[in-house]
Design a protein around this motif. Structure first.
Motif, PDB file in Angstrom:
ATOM      1  N   LYS A 135       0.824  -1.197   0.000  1.00  0.00           N
ATOM      2  CA  LYS A 135       0.000   0.000   0.000  1.00  0.00           C
ATOM      3  C   LYS A 135       0.860   1.250   0.000  1.00  0.00           C
ATOM      4  N   LEU A 136       0.248   2.331  -0.433  1.00  0.00           N
ATOM      5  CA  LEU A 136       0.883   3.641  -0.463  1.00  0.00           C
ATOM      6  C   LEU A 136       0.226   4.520   0.585  1.00  0.00           C
ATOM      7  N   TYR A 137       1.011   5.368   1.202  1.00  0.00           N
ATOM      8  CA  TYR A 137       0.468   6.397   2.073  1.00  0.00           C
ATOM      9  C   TYR A 137       0.291   7.623   1.196  1.00  0.00           C
ATOM     10  N   VAL A 138      -0.920   8.175   1.157  1.00  0.00           N
ATOM     11  CA  VAL A 138      -1.230   9.288   0.275  1.00  0.00           C
ATOM     12  C   VAL A 138      -1.802  10.440   1.094  1.00  0.00           C
ATOM     13  N   LEU A 139      -1.315  11.636   0.838  1.00  0.00           N
ATOM     14  CA  LEU A 139      -1.827  12.855   1.454  1.00  0.00           C
ATOM     15  C   LEU A 139      -2.406  13.720   0.339  1.00  0.00           C
ATOM     16  N   ILE A 140      -3.692  14.100   0.480  1.00  0.00           N
ATOM     17  CA  ILE A 140      -4.365  14.922  -0.521  1.00  0.00           C
ATOM     18  C   ILE A 140      -4.734  16.247   0.134  1.00  0.00           C
ATOM     19  N   ILE A 141      -4.236  17.338  -0.443  1.00  0.00           N
ATOM     20  CA  ILE A 141      -4.517  18.683   0.058  1.00  0.00           C
ATOM     21  C   ILE A 141      -5.160  19.458  -1.084  1.00  0.00           C
ATOM     22  N   TYR A 142      -6.248  20.154  -0.779  1.00  0.00           N
ATOM     23  CA  TYR A 142      -6.958  20.831  -1.857  1.00  0.00           C
ATOM     24  C   TYR A 142      -7.481  22.198  -1.448  1.00  0.00           C
ATOM     25  N   ASP A 143      -7.653  23.042  -2.462  1.00  0.00           N
ATOM     26  CA  ASP A 143      -8.270  24.349  -2.329  1.00  0.00           C
ATOM     27  C   ASP A 143      -9.212  24.479  -3.511  1.00  0.00           C
ATOM     28  N   ILE A 144     -10.502  24.255  -3.269  1.00  0.00           N
ATOM     29  CA  ILE A 144     -11.517  24.283  -4.324  1.00  0.00           C
ATOM     30  C   ILE A 144     -12.471  25.438  -4.037  1.00  0.00           C
ATOM     31  N   VAL A 145     -12.614  26.329  -4.996  1.00  0.00           N
ATOM     32  CA  VAL A 145     -13.357  27.569  -4.809  1.00  0.00           C
ATOM     33  C   VAL A 145     -14.860  27.328  -4.666  1.00  0.00           C
ATOM     34  N   ASP A 146     -15.447  26.565  -5.541  1.00  0.00           N
ATOM     35  CA  ASP A 146     -16.895  26.344  -5.571  1.00  0.00           C
ATOM     36  C   ASP A 146     -17.333  25.398  -4.449  1.00  0.00           C
ATOM     37  N   ASN A 147     -18.285  25.831  -3.635  1.00  0.00           N
ATOM     38  CA  ASN A 147     -18.753  25.031  -2.498  1.00  0.00           C
ATOM     39  C   ASN A 147     -19.301  23.669  -2.915  1.00  0.00           C
TER      40      ASN A 147
END
Length: 105
Positions: free
Chosen positions: A16-28
């Motif tokens: 398995k892989l350790y994955v970190l997802i970080i996001y900045d999405i404008v539309d609610n």
């Protein structure tokens, strides 16, 4: 302070892989849909950050799905794929992290 460790190199039938997802999405609406999708892969650790321990095939599926879910001109998503051993140091308020199997239906 709380710490937790992982090792994706342990002898397992499926690595398995350790994955970190970080996001900045404008539309609610898009942001809500995106976070719901990420709940199927891992768990929320901050308002716009998820962690997951997933197989390589699920990682590829996630990477393929992201472009269709965002506005490439306004939004930003970063996916960090981490292999091997690692450590996370938590400071302040944090949820208890448990190593559990995630199943996507």
């Amino acid at each position: 302070m709380e710490n937790y460790f992982w090792n994706t190199e342990e002898t397992q039938s499926v690595k398995k892989l350790y994955v970190l997802i970080i996001y900045d999405i404008v539309d609610n609406k898009k942001r809500l849909a995106f976070s719901k999708k990420l709940n199927g892969y891992g768990f929320r650790v901050q308002k716009s950050a998820f962690e997951a321990m997933i197989t390589e095939s699920l990682y590829r599926k996630l990477i393929d799905e992201i472009p269709a879910m965002i506005d490439k001109e306004l939004d930003s998503v970063r996916v960090y794929k981490i292999r091997g051993s690692g450590e996370v140091n938590l400071f302040g308020i944090s949820n208890t992290i448990t190593d559990e199997e995630v199943i996507i239906l």
